[in-house]
Design a protein around this motif. Structure first.
Motif, PDB file in Angstrom:
ATOM      1  N   LEU A  34     -42.235 -48.170 -16.370  1.00  0.00           N
ATOM      2  CA  LEU A  34     -42.325 -47.714 -17.758  1.00  0.00           C
ATOM      3  C   LEU A  34     -41.605 -46.383 -17.961  1.00  0.00           C
ATOM      4  CD1 LEU A  34     -45.995 -48.720 -18.626  1.00  0.00           C
ATOM      5  CD2 LEU A  34     -43.881 -49.860 -19.331  1.00  0.00           C
ATOM      6  N   ALA A  35     -41.676 -45.485 -16.977  1.00  0.00           N
ATOM      7  CA  ALA A  35     -40.983 -44.201 -17.074  1.00  0.00           C
ATOM      8  C   ALA A  35     -39.470 -44.409 -17.106  1.00  0.00           C
ATOM      9  CB  ALA A  35     -41.371 -43.292 -15.913  1.00  0.00           C
ATOM     10  N   ARG A  36     -38.962 -45.342 -16.286  1.00  0.00           N
ATOM     11  CA  ARG A  36     -37.525 -45.639 -16.301  1.00  0.00           C
ATOM     12  C   ARG A  36     -37.094 -46.210 -17.648  1.00  0.00           C
ATOM     13  NH1 ARG A  36     -37.723 -47.821 -10.573  1.00  0.00           N
ATOM     14  NH2 ARG A  36     -38.581 -49.595 -11.653  1.00  0.00           N
ATOM     15  N   GLN A  37     -37.916 -47.105 -18.192  1.00  0.00           N
ATOM     16  CA  GLN A  37     -37.577 -47.670 -19.504  1.00  0.00           C
ATOM     17  C   GLN A  37     -37.583 -46.592 -20.583  1.00  0.00           C
ATOM     18  OE1 GLN A  37     -40.057 -51.072 -20.388  1.00  0.00           O
ATOM     19  NE2 GLN A  37     -38.413 -52.421 -19.731  1.00  0.00           N
ATOM     20  N   GLU A  38     -38.548 -45.694 -20.532  1.00  0.00           N
ATOM     21  CA  GLU A  38     -38.617 -44.603 -21.514  1.00  0.00           C
ATOM     22  C   GLU A  38     -37.410 -43.680 -21.379  1.00  0.00           C
ATOM     23  OE1 GLU A  38     -40.148 -42.411 -24.690  1.00  0.00           O
ATOM     24  OE2 GLU A  38     -40.678 -44.395 -23.950  1.00  0.00           O
ATOM     25  N   ALA A  39     -37.001 -43.398 -20.142  1.00  0.00           N
ATOM     26  CA  ALA A  39     -35.827 -42.542 -19.928  1.00  0.00           C
ATOM     27  C   ALA A  39     -34.572 -43.214 -20.479  1.00  0.00           C
ATOM     28  CB  ALA A  39     -35.664 -42.240 -18.445  1.00  0.00           C
ATOM     29  N   ARG A  40     -34.448 -44.529 -20.273  1.00  0.00           N
ATOM     30  CA  ARG A  40     -33.298 -45.257 -20.822  1.00  0.00           C
ATOM     31  C   ARG A  40     -33.304 -45.211 -22.346  1.00  0.00           C
ATOM     32  NH1 ARG A  40     -34.228 -50.265 -17.021  1.00  0.00           N
ATOM     33  NH2 ARG A  40     -33.361 -49.442 -15.098  1.00  0.00           N
TER      34      ARG A  40
ATOM     35  N   GLU B 216     -31.107 -42.964 -27.375  1.00  0.00           N
ATOM     36  CA  GLU B 216     -31.304 -42.222 -28.624  1.00  0.00           C
ATOM     37  C   GLU B 216     -30.457 -40.963 -28.659  1.00  0.00           C
ATOM     38  OE1 GLU B 216     -35.443 -41.457 -29.160  1.00  0.00           O
ATOM     39  OE2 GLU B 216     -35.914 -43.543 -29.624  1.00  0.00           O
ATOM     40  N   SER B 217     -30.382 -40.239 -27.540  1.00  0.00           N
ATOM     41  CA  SER B 217     -29.588 -39.007 -27.518  1.00  0.00           C
ATOM     42  C   SER B 217     -28.110 -39.326 -27.658  1.00  0.00           C
ATOM     43  CB  SER B 217     -29.858 -38.209 -26.247  1.00  0.00           C
ATOM     44  OG  SER B 217     -29.385 -38.901 -25.112  1.00  0.00           O
ATOM     45  N   THR B 218     -27.656 -40.448 -27.112  1.00  0.00           N
ATOM     46  CA  THR B 218     -26.266 -40.857 -27.274  1.00  0.00           C
ATOM     47  C   THR B 218     -25.994 -41.168 -28.729  1.00  0.00           C
ATOM     48  OG1 THR B 218     -26.266 -41.798 -25.060  1.00  0.00           O
ATOM     49  CG2 THR B 218     -24.514 -42.511 -26.535  1.00  0.00           C
TER      50      THR B 218
ATOM     51  N   GLU C 268     -23.754 -39.475 -34.061  1.00  0.00           N
ATOM     52  CA  GLU C 268     -23.998 -39.126 -35.447  1.00  0.00           C
ATOM     53  C   GLU C 268     -23.583 -37.684 -35.734  1.00  0.00           C
ATOM     54  OE1 GLU C 268     -28.048 -39.971 -36.419  1.00  0.00           O
ATOM     55  OE2 GLU C 268     -27.856 -42.061 -35.831  1.00  0.00           O
ATOM     56  N   VAL C 269     -23.899 -36.776 -34.850  1.00  0.00           N
ATOM     57  CA  VAL C 269     -23.539 -35.380 -35.043  1.00  0.00           C
ATOM     58  C   VAL C 269     -22.024 -35.249 -35.040  1.00  0.00           C
ATOM     59  CG1 VAL C 269     -23.602 -33.098 -33.978  1.00  0.00           C
ATOM     60  CG2 VAL C 269     -25.686 -34.458 -34.162  1.00  0.00           C
ATOM     61  N   THR C 270     -21.343 -35.928 -34.160  1.00  0.00           N
ATOM     62  CA  THR C 270     -19.897 -35.859 -34.077  1.00  0.00           C
ATOM     63  C   THR C 270     -19.267 -36.392 -35.357  1.00  0.00           C
ATOM     64  OG1 THR C 270     -20.052 -36.147 -31.703  1.00  0.00           O
ATOM     65  CG2 THR C 270     -17.907 -36.526 -32.675  1.00  0.00           C
ATOM     66  N   GLU C 271     -19.760 -37.502 -35.866  1.00  0.00           N
ATOM     67  CA  GLU C 271     -19.235 -38.051 -37.114  1.00  0.00           C
ATOM     68  C   GLU C 271     -19.449 -37.069 -38.265  1.00  0.00           C
ATOM     69  OE1 GLU C 271     -21.141 -41.814 -37.640  1.00  0.00           O
ATOM     70  OE2 GLU C 271     -20.033 -42.758 -36.013  1.00  0.00           O
TER      71      GLU C 271
END
Length: 156
Positions: free
Chosen positions: A113-119, A124-126, A131-134
């Protein structure tokens, strides 16, 4: 004024059964019962023989006599006997079962579950970076258009 009828007992019971947490609880009980069989078989088939090879398989016979004479067993017993071996055996059985559940079931599931949350967070950060770049590109285009428009006025 219109009067609201109170729900009938059967309607209330139906609403109770249809709530998600009741169904979830029922599923948890059924899965827990099946899971108990797995844990007990691992403890009895793997762990207990290893413990038995190192020492004794049953601690139930260990006791101390509090008030003599301690003779006989069951209904024919005399004296006051402290069955500390039984308590120790049950405690060890609990600890072994808890260790099997934790190390074979809880720990691997927590890591998964921790690996899935990290993914999920990485994705989301990607998306945020894109979005910020656009947004930055659009601001730069706006600023360039404003600068071009202003420079065109000055030269006219």
């Amino acid at each position: 004024m219109s009067e609201k009828k109170a729900p009938s007992v059967l309607q209330g019971f139906k609403a109770f059964l249809m709530r998600g947490n009741v169904v979830d609880l029922a599923v948890a009980v059924v899965i827990g019962a099946a899971f108990t069989g797995i844990v007990n078989s691992v403890v009895k088939g793997v762990i207990s023989p290893v413990v038995g090879a190192l020492g004794t398989q049953s601690l139930d016979n260990y006791s101390s006599c509090l008030k003599a004479p301690c003779t006989g067993t069951g209904a024919n017993a005399t004296g006051v006997r402290i069955l500390w071996g039984s308590v120790l055996g049950s405690t060890l059985n609990f600890l072994i079962t808890a260790a099997v559940v934790y190390f074979l079931m809880v720990l691997p599931m927590s890591r998964f579950l921790a690996r899935q949350e990290a993914r999920r967070k990485a994705k989301e950060s990607t998306d945020e970076v894109v979005e910020v770049t656009e947004l930055q590109v659009l601001k730069e285009i706006r600023d360039a258009l404003v600068a071009q428009h202003n420079s065109g006025r000055i030269g006219s």
